[in-house]
Design a protein around this motif. Structure first.
Motif: not given
Length: 124
Positions: A40-46, A51-56
Protein backbone atom coordinates in the motif's frame (compact mmCIF):
# COMPACT_ATOMS: atom_id res chain seq x y z
CA UNK A 1 3.32 11.91 20.10
CA UNK A 2 0.07 12.35 18.11
CA UNK A 3 -2.21 9.39 17.75
CA UNK A 4 -2.03 7.88 14.28
CA UNK A 5 -5.31 7.00 12.58
CA UNK A 6 -5.33 3.39 11.47
CA UNK A 7 -7.55 1.60 9.00
CA UNK A 8 -8.39 -2.06 8.74
CA UNK A 9 -8.74 -4.05 5.53
CA UNK A 10 -10.63 -7.31 5.18
CA UNK A 11 -10.24 -9.44 2.07
CA UNK A 12 -11.53 -12.78 0.92
CA UNK A 13 -9.44 -15.31 -0.94
CA UNK A 14 -9.40 -19.01 -1.67
CA UNK A 15 -8.51 -20.97 1.50
CA UNK A 16 -5.95 -23.11 -0.33
CA UNK A 17 -4.17 -20.04 -1.66
CA UNK A 18 -4.16 -18.47 1.81
CA UNK A 19 -2.73 -21.59 3.46
CA UNK A 20 -0.07 -22.02 0.77
CA UNK A 21 0.88 -18.34 1.05
CA UNK A 22 1.04 -18.55 4.86
CA UNK A 23 3.45 -21.49 4.60
CA UNK A 24 5.78 -19.59 2.25
CA UNK A 25 5.63 -16.45 4.41
CA UNK A 26 6.39 -18.46 7.57
CA UNK A 27 9.32 -20.22 5.89
CA UNK A 28 10.73 -16.83 4.87
CA UNK A 29 10.04 -15.10 8.20
CA UNK A 30 7.52 -12.69 6.70
CA UNK A 31 3.89 -11.97 7.46
CA UNK A 32 0.87 -10.75 5.49
CA UNK A 33 0.52 -7.49 7.42
CA UNK A 34 4.06 -6.34 6.63
CA UNK A 35 3.66 -7.22 2.95
CA UNK A 36 0.28 -5.51 2.56
CA UNK A 37 1.54 -2.37 4.33
CA UNK A 38 4.57 -2.23 2.04
CA UNK A 39 2.36 -2.81 -1.00
CA UNK A 40 0.00 0.00 0.00
CA UNK A 41 2.90 2.36 0.65
CA UNK A 42 4.20 1.67 -2.86
CA UNK A 43 0.77 2.16 -4.44
CA UNK A 44 0.19 5.36 -2.44
CA UNK A 45 3.14 7.00 -4.25
CA UNK A 46 1.06 7.31 -7.41
CA UNK A 47 -0.26 5.77 -10.59
CA UNK A 48 3.18 4.88 -11.96
CA UNK A 49 3.91 2.76 -8.88
CA UNK A 50 0.47 1.14 -9.09
CA UNK A 51 1.14 0.26 -12.72
CA UNK A 52 4.50 -1.26 -11.75
CA UNK A 53 2.78 -3.47 -9.17
CA UNK A 54 0.09 -4.47 -11.66
CA UNK A 55 2.75 -5.34 -14.22
CA UNK A 56 4.70 -7.49 -11.75
CA UNK A 57 1.51 -9.29 -10.74
CA UNK A 58 0.56 -9.88 -14.38
CA UNK A 59 -2.51 -7.66 -14.18
CA UNK A 60 -1.22 -5.19 -16.78
CA UNK A 61 0.54 -5.74 -20.06
CA UNK A 62 3.74 -3.92 -20.93
CA UNK A 63 2.09 -2.10 -23.86
CA UNK A 64 -0.65 -0.83 -21.55
CA UNK A 65 2.00 0.34 -19.09
CA UNK A 66 3.92 2.05 -21.89
CA UNK A 67 0.79 3.83 -23.08
CA UNK A 68 -0.02 4.92 -19.52
CA UNK A 69 3.54 6.17 -19.04
CA UNK A 70 3.22 8.24 -22.21
CA UNK A 71 -0.07 9.69 -20.96
CA UNK A 72 1.54 10.54 -17.61
CA UNK A 73 4.44 12.30 -19.37
CA UNK A 74 2.00 14.27 -21.49
CA UNK A 75 0.07 15.31 -18.37
CA UNK A 76 3.31 16.44 -16.72
CA UNK A 77 4.26 18.46 -19.81
CA UNK A 78 0.85 20.13 -19.82
CA UNK A 79 1.17 20.92 -16.12
CA UNK A 80 4.62 22.43 -16.78
CA UNK A 81 3.21 24.67 -19.49
CA UNK A 82 0.40 25.75 -17.17
CA UNK A 83 2.90 26.56 -14.42
CA UNK A 84 4.96 28.60 -16.89
CA UNK A 85 1.88 30.55 -17.94
CA UNK A 86 0.96 31.13 -14.28
CA UNK A 87 4.49 32.41 -13.66
CA UNK A 88 4.26 34.82 -16.58
CA UNK A 89 0.91 36.11 -15.31
CA UNK A 90 2.36 36.62 -11.82
CA UNK A 91 5.09 38.76 -13.44
CA UNK A 92 2.49 40.79 -15.33
CA UNK A 93 3.30 39.22 -18.70
CA UNK A 94 0.50 38.14 -21.01
CA UNK A 95 1.21 34.49 -21.95
CA UNK A 96 -0.51 34.98 -25.32
CA UNK A 97 2.12 37.56 -26.27
CA UNK A 98 5.06 35.26 -25.54
CA UNK A 99 6.13 33.41 -28.65
CA UNK A 100 8.00 30.11 -28.63
CA UNK A 101 11.58 30.07 -29.89
CA UNK A 102 11.91 29.86 -33.66
CA UNK A 103 12.45 26.50 -35.31
CA UNK A 104 15.85 27.43 -36.68
CA UNK A 105 18.91 25.26 -36.77
CA UNK A 106 22.02 26.15 -34.81
CA UNK A 107 23.83 26.78 -38.11
CA UNK A 108 21.18 29.31 -39.18
CA UNK A 109 21.31 31.07 -35.82
CA UNK A 110 25.12 31.17 -36.00
CA UNK A 111 25.03 32.64 -39.51
CA UNK A 112 22.54 35.29 -38.39
CA UNK A 113 24.76 36.19 -35.45
CA UNK A 114 27.77 36.56 -37.76
CA UNK A 115 25.79 38.78 -40.14
CA UNK A 116 24.58 40.94 -37.23
CA UNK A 117 28.13 41.33 -36.01
CA UNK A 118 29.41 42.28 -39.48
CA UNK A 119 26.57 44.79 -39.84
CA UNK A 120 27.50 46.35 -36.48
CA UNK A 121 31.06 46.84 -37.81
CA UNK A 122 29.88 48.15 -41.15
CA UNK A 123 31.23 45.18 -43.05
CA UNK A 124 27.93 43.92 -44.42
Amino acid sequence: MPTQALSQMNIRLDSRVKKAGDVVLAEEGANPTTLVRALWQKIARGAADLHQVEEVLGLRTKSGATQDAAQEKLAVMRRGRALFAEGLISLGIDPARVSPPPDESDADLYAEALIDRMQERGLW
